[in-house]
Enzyme design. Structure first.
Site, mmCIF file in Angstrom:
data_model
loop_
_atom_site.group_PDB
_atom_site.id
_atom_site.type_symbol
_atom_site.label_atom_id
_atom_site.label_comp_id
_atom_site.label_asym_id
_atom_site.label_seq_id
_atom_site.Cartn_x
_atom_site.Cartn_y
_atom_site.Cartn_z
ATOM 1 N N LYS A 1 0.839 -1.199 0.000
ATOM 2 C CA LYS A 1 0.000 0.000 0.000
ATOM 3 C C LYS A 1 0.871 1.246 0.000
ATOM 4 O O LYS A 1 1.604 1.493 0.956
ATOM 5 C CB LYS A 1 -0.909 0.051 1.226
ATOM 6 C CG LYS A 1 -1.925 1.202 1.131
ATOM 7 C CD LYS A 1 -2.639 1.470 2.431
ATOM 8 C CE LYS A 1 -1.915 2.475 3.301
ATOM 9 N NZ LYS A 1 -1.886 3.848 2.759
ATOM 10 N N GLY B 1 7.257 4.340 8.423
ATOM 11 C CA GLY B 1 6.369 5.452 8.727
ATOM 12 C C GLY B 1 6.567 5.930 10.146
ATOM 13 O O GLY B 1 7.672 5.827 10.685
ATOM 14 N N SER B 2 5.497 6.424 10.754
ATOM 15 C CA SER B 2 5.640 7.065 12.056
ATOM 16 C C SER B 2 5.797 6.030 13.168
ATOM 17 O O SER B 2 5.337 4.894 13.061
ATOM 18 C CB SER B 2 4.424 7.931 12.349
ATOM 19 O OG SER B 2 3.320 7.114 12.668
ATOM 20 N N THR B 3 6.444 6.461 14.245
ATOM 21 C CA THR B 3 6.641 5.581 15.386
ATOM 22 C C THR B 3 5.307 5.192 16.012
ATOM 23 O O THR B 3 5.130 4.060 16.459
ATOM 24 C CB THR B 3 7.584 6.254 16.405
ATOM 25 O OG1 THR B 3 8.903 6.292 15.830
ATOM 26 C CG2 THR B 3 7.670 5.474 17.694
ATOM 27 N N GLY C 1 3.886 2.482 14.030
ATOM 28 C CA GLY C 1 4.743 1.318 14.270
ATOM 29 C C GLY C 1 4.369 0.613 15.566
ATOM 30 O O GLY C 1 4.298 -0.616 15.621
ATOM 31 N N GLU D 1 10.438 0.528 10.226
ATOM 32 C CA GLU D 1 11.422 1.581 10.014
ATOM 33 C C GLU D 1 10.699 2.885 10.326
ATOM 34 O O GLU D 1 9.858 3.321 9.557
ATOM 35 C CB GLU D 1 11.925 1.509 8.565
ATOM 36 C CG GLU D 1 13.299 2.071 8.402
ATOM 37 C CD GLU D 1 13.240 3.538 8.112
ATOM 38 O OE1 GLU D 1 13.214 4.315 9.095
ATOM 39 O OE2 GLU D 1 13.175 3.908 6.945
ATOM 40 N N CYS E 1 13.235 10.365 7.339
ATOM 41 C CA CYS E 1 13.222 9.842 8.707
ATOM 42 C C CYS E 1 14.608 9.910 9.336
ATOM 43 O O CYS E 1 14.740 10.045 10.546
ATOM 44 C CB CYS E 1 12.693 8.425 8.727
ATOM 45 S SG CYS E 1 13.425 7.391 7.454
ATOM 46 N N GLU F 1 10.235 14.634 16.220
ATOM 47 C CA GLU F 1 10.542 14.584 14.801
ATOM 48 C C GLU F 1 9.642 15.601 14.094
ATOM 49 O O GLU F 1 8.417 15.535 14.195
ATOM 50 C CB GLU F 1 10.281 13.181 14.261
ATOM 51 C CG GLU F 1 10.666 13.049 12.809
ATOM 52 C CD GLU F 1 10.494 11.621 12.296
ATOM 53 O OE1 GLU F 1 9.504 10.979 12.650
ATOM 54 O OE2 GLU F 1 11.368 11.176 11.524
#
Lengths: 535, 286
Positions: free
Chosen positions: A183, A235-237, A240, A257, A291, A388
């Protein structure tokens, strides 16, 4: 026209032959999506580019079923050398259509054409070329003889490097013998759909690569799908974390990641000219939508003023504007939401007492833009030094001793990347040893290569992409039971339909199968040769 | 007249010290035929947090020791264990209710496992790391480094009281991690006696921390602790381990899911508690 002004030199869009509408790419065909279609726009002028299908969970079911069929019937039985040939074909097709892909990427993402043309797309081809060669050499991947593919990989990628992240995900997955459901990000689906055409041109067997477009719901449907064996996410933590939670106990292998807040450490003996370029590249490359961006500049106190002065004068020469213009250094921010986030956190930076400097440049009236910005007088507790930002905003902190630099650099829950600038090789080696980050660039920054593993420590995620290590993320040792097969008839005792879809192990049946599958997952290098095996 | 024996007080092992549980709690350990053997300390949440703090404090120094040094320290553990084979065999036999020969076999297997892992300390990086041929003027190398602080639930099944904890601790610490391990609940005595061996084998205090008590009570605090980097649920198969894995997701801990019995001795296990660092060194123009 002044010394630093250039006449416009836009790359022509005529090379693109886009359709008005794009469907989902399932089982080798473009098909309609069941959800409400959405429009992808160019962030540089907010003009619509194409209408994109939205996959709901039924569409994801179809895509996973196609991937499973392709895995069972074709891809897992194919010789590695033939899988490799398909990947080589794809690499060549990407090179042949490089210009078109670069234009599409800059149009949809907002990044400068010189980056999509010189960085993103060449790396995409390189990634497929590199992993193509691995497909028939898996015995040497470091997991012992005859390692096995995992099955169906669900892959969810971000908007900052749309096609490159696709390559990072698909190339190793296919080389290792998996099939994929990928995706792309909601705001940047275009190049993934062009890639689907390349898949057709390569005559890849239907179902080996499936591309479903949509937003977070579509991604969640992939992550939660019981017949997906592997999740790879960039993507974002926060997302994740959610993925780590929802896959707990399922035995799915995951690689994540996630975010970063990289320190870029400049010692007073650094080669200053290169360091200035490196700092600029570290944080203003791709509008800071990286990132691993060097978003915290740690500069030795005695050279702080000189570095800042030179940085400001260098930033004043950067050209911001039309992403398709070959002279553009800074493109558009990818979305209005991201722009809003950058504005908010920058405002907080000012409120918390940091000193803001913005490069003098005119922002176009339409589209999403943010001028390169530096904050000095930043302290470690400031939000702009901790969160971030994912935008062209640099926070500058100082240090006096190497110890202090290391402590400050490591003072973050993230651990994706770091930079060290010094002419003293022994110092670089010593500092690099102490940095808790998955990638360290010494006297350079933001370099990527398919042969080089990339991925984070701590809350920047786990698993590696790139290199031999990245291959391990899509393989299991021969002795490990394959997740979807271990719960099949013998264990589940149910041979109607697909008992292998069982995800929550029954109480007391948490067997080696589960642990084997998921333990290897988090770390590519965790799956290694067994005791006594020759390496 | 026969001599009256001097029984041992079994305590926790935290930061190189042997404290009782700060909670003041203990629980009864019995051997075959429900014979009373000892009162073991029943560790609390506070003990678990103290152990994590000790592990964090000790980890960087242990990681900075040379690989050769760490290998020798692990080998030293085997040497000291070897000298106490009899003591450990008696203890294993008493607590697990097995025959002497079986107990001795477990002790011997544990000693040999320390030796096997000791030998890996200065080799795993060579096997797991490599130079990367990037397309540019860079020397690029990937090496494994320790993940940091590992929390673990040691195997809980019968016949694993010494071998189980060895198979969990040795692969985690050889690369430079520190560990907080919850011992077998029913048979924790060998784990504490092993701590005495660790304390006298040049393993720096805090590198290994041993908690005794209820894994069901302690593990959730370790799984959710923000200063723990990895969670080894090896012996957690009878706990609500999926909940532990979910709790670990908050700080993205690396999680090894339960493995029945004694986990296999593998390089994979060493690698699981490492991170790959890739360094790009610029080469100058000549």
């Amino acid at each position: 026209m002044g010394f630093l002004e250039y006449a416009p030199a836009p790359e022509s869009r005529s090379i693109l032959q886009l359709r008005d509408r794009y469907g989902l790419f399932i089982d080798g065909q473009f098909v309609d999506g069941s959800g409400d279609p959405f429009t992808t726009i160019s962030p540089a002028d907010e003009q619509p580019i194409a209408e994109i299908a939205r996959a709901d969970s039924a569409d994801v079911d179809k895509a996973v079923a196609a991937a499973r069929r392709a895995y069972d019937q074709v891809w897992s039985r194919m010789r590695g050398s033939d899988r490799g040939k398909y990947l080589f074909r794809i690499a060549r097709l990407v090179q042949e259509r490089a210009r078109e892909l670069a234009v599409a990427e800059s149009l949809d993402n907002g990044k400068p054409i010189k980056e999509s043309r010189d960085v993103d797309v060449p790396l995409v081809a390189a990634w497929f070329f590199y992993y193509a060669g691995w497909a028939d050499k898996l015995d040497h991947a470091g997991l012992g003889a005859d390692p096995k593919a995992l099955g169906v990989a669900g892959q969810i990628i971000p908007w900052n490097f749309p096609l490159l992240m696709l390559a990072w995900k698909i190339a190793p997955a296919l080389a290792a013998g998996n099939t994929v459901v990928l995706k792309p990000a909601e705001t940047t689906p275009l190049t993934a759909l062009l890639f689907a055409e390349i898949v057709q041109q390569a005559d890849l067997p239907p179902g080996v690569v499936n591309i479903v477009t949509g937003a977070g719901d579509t991604g969640a449907a992939i992550v939660d799908h019981p017949d997906v064996d592997k999740i790879a996410f960039t993507g974002s933590t926060d997302v994740g974390r959610a993925i780590a939670r929802s896959t707990a106990g399922t035995g799915k292998k995951i690689t994540l990641e996630l975010g970063g807040k990289a320190a870029n450490i400049v010692f007073d003996d650094a080669p200053i000219d290169q360091a200035i370029e490196g700092i600029v590249n570290g944080i203003f490359f791709n509008q800071g939508h990286v990132c691993c961006a060097g978003s915290r500049l740690l500069v030795q106190e005695n050279i702080h003023d000189e570095v800042i002065d030179r940085l400001k004068s260098r930033l004043s020469t950067l050209r911001l504007g039309d992403p398709l213009d070959k002279n553009t250094d800074i493109g558009a921010i990818n979305s209005s939401e991201q722009l809003e986030r950058i504005r908010q956190i920058s405002a907080i930076g000012e409120e918390e007492g940091a000193e803001r400097w913005t490069a003098p440049c005119e922002l176009p009236s339409q589209g999403f833009w943010f001028a390169p910005t530096i904050f000095t007088n930043v302290s470690t507790s400031n939000r702009i030094a901790r969160d971030e930002i994912f935008g062209p905003v640099l926070s500058v902190l100082t240090f006096r001793t190497p110890d202090e630099a290391i402590k400050k650099a490591n003072n973050t829950p993230y651990g994706l990347s770091a930079g060290v600038w010094s002419e003293k090789g022994s110092r670089i080696l010593a500092v690099a040893d102490q940095l808790r980050a998955g990638v360290v660039w010494a006297n350079t920054f933001n370099r990527f290569d398919p042969a080089s593993p990339f991925g984070g420590y701590k809350e920047s995620g786990f698993g590696r992409e790139g290199g031999r290590h990245g291959l391990g993320a899509y393989l299991a040792p021969a002795s490990a039971p394959v997740r979807n097969r271990v719960l099949a008839p013998t264990d589940a005792g149910d041979d109607a339909g697909r008992p292998s879809l069982e995800t929550q192990p029954a109480a007391g049946a948490t067997g080696a199968s589960e642990s084997g599958a998921s333990s290897g997952g988090s770390k590519p290098k965790s799956s290694r040769s067994k005791k006594g095996e020759a390496k | 007249m026969s001599r009256l024996a001097v029984p041992k007080t079994y305590k926790l092992y935290i930061g190189g010290q042997f404290p009782r549980s700060e909670s003041g709690r203990s629980y009864e350990i019995v051997g075959a035929g429900d014979r009373f053997l000892a009162n073991a300390a029943k560790a609390s949440r506070k003990d678990a947090r103290d152990a994590v703090r000790a592990a964090r404090a000790a980890q960087p120094g242990w990681a900075r020791a040379t690989a050769y040094n760490r290998g020798q320290v692990l080998y030293r553990v085997a040497e000291v264990l070897e000298g106490r084979r009899g003591q450990f065999a008696d203890e294993v036999a008493a607590v697990e209710g097995v025959a002497d020969a079986e107990a001795l076999a477990e002790v011997d297997a544990a000693i040999d496992l320390w030796v096997w892992y000791a030998g890996w300390a200065d080799k795993f990086a060579q096997v797991m790391g490599n130079a990367n041929p990037v397309a540019g003027p860079y020397f690029n190398i990937s090496v494994p480094e320790p993940t940091g602080v590992v929390a673990a639930v040691a195997p809980q099944s019968r016949g694993t009281s010494l071998l189980g904890i060895t198979a969990v601790v040795a692969p985690a610490i050889l690369s430079g991690n520190s560990i907080v391990v919850v011992a077998s609940e029913r048979a924790p005595l060998s784990a504490i006696s092993l701590s005495e061996v660790l304390a006298t084998s040049d393993v720096p205090g805090g590198v290994v921390n041993v908690l005794t008590g209820s894994p069901a009570e302690i593990a959730p605090w370790l799984a959710s602790h923000a200063d723990v980097n990895a969670l080894d649920l090896c012996g957690a198969e009878r706990l609500e381990w999926v909940d532990l894995q979910i709790a670990a997701a908050q700080t993205l801990k690396r999680v090894l899911t339960p493995e029945p019995g004694v986990p296999a001795a593998t390089l994979e296990r060493i690698g699981f508690f490492t991170e790959t660092k890739t360094v790009w060194h610029t080469k100058s123009m000549l």
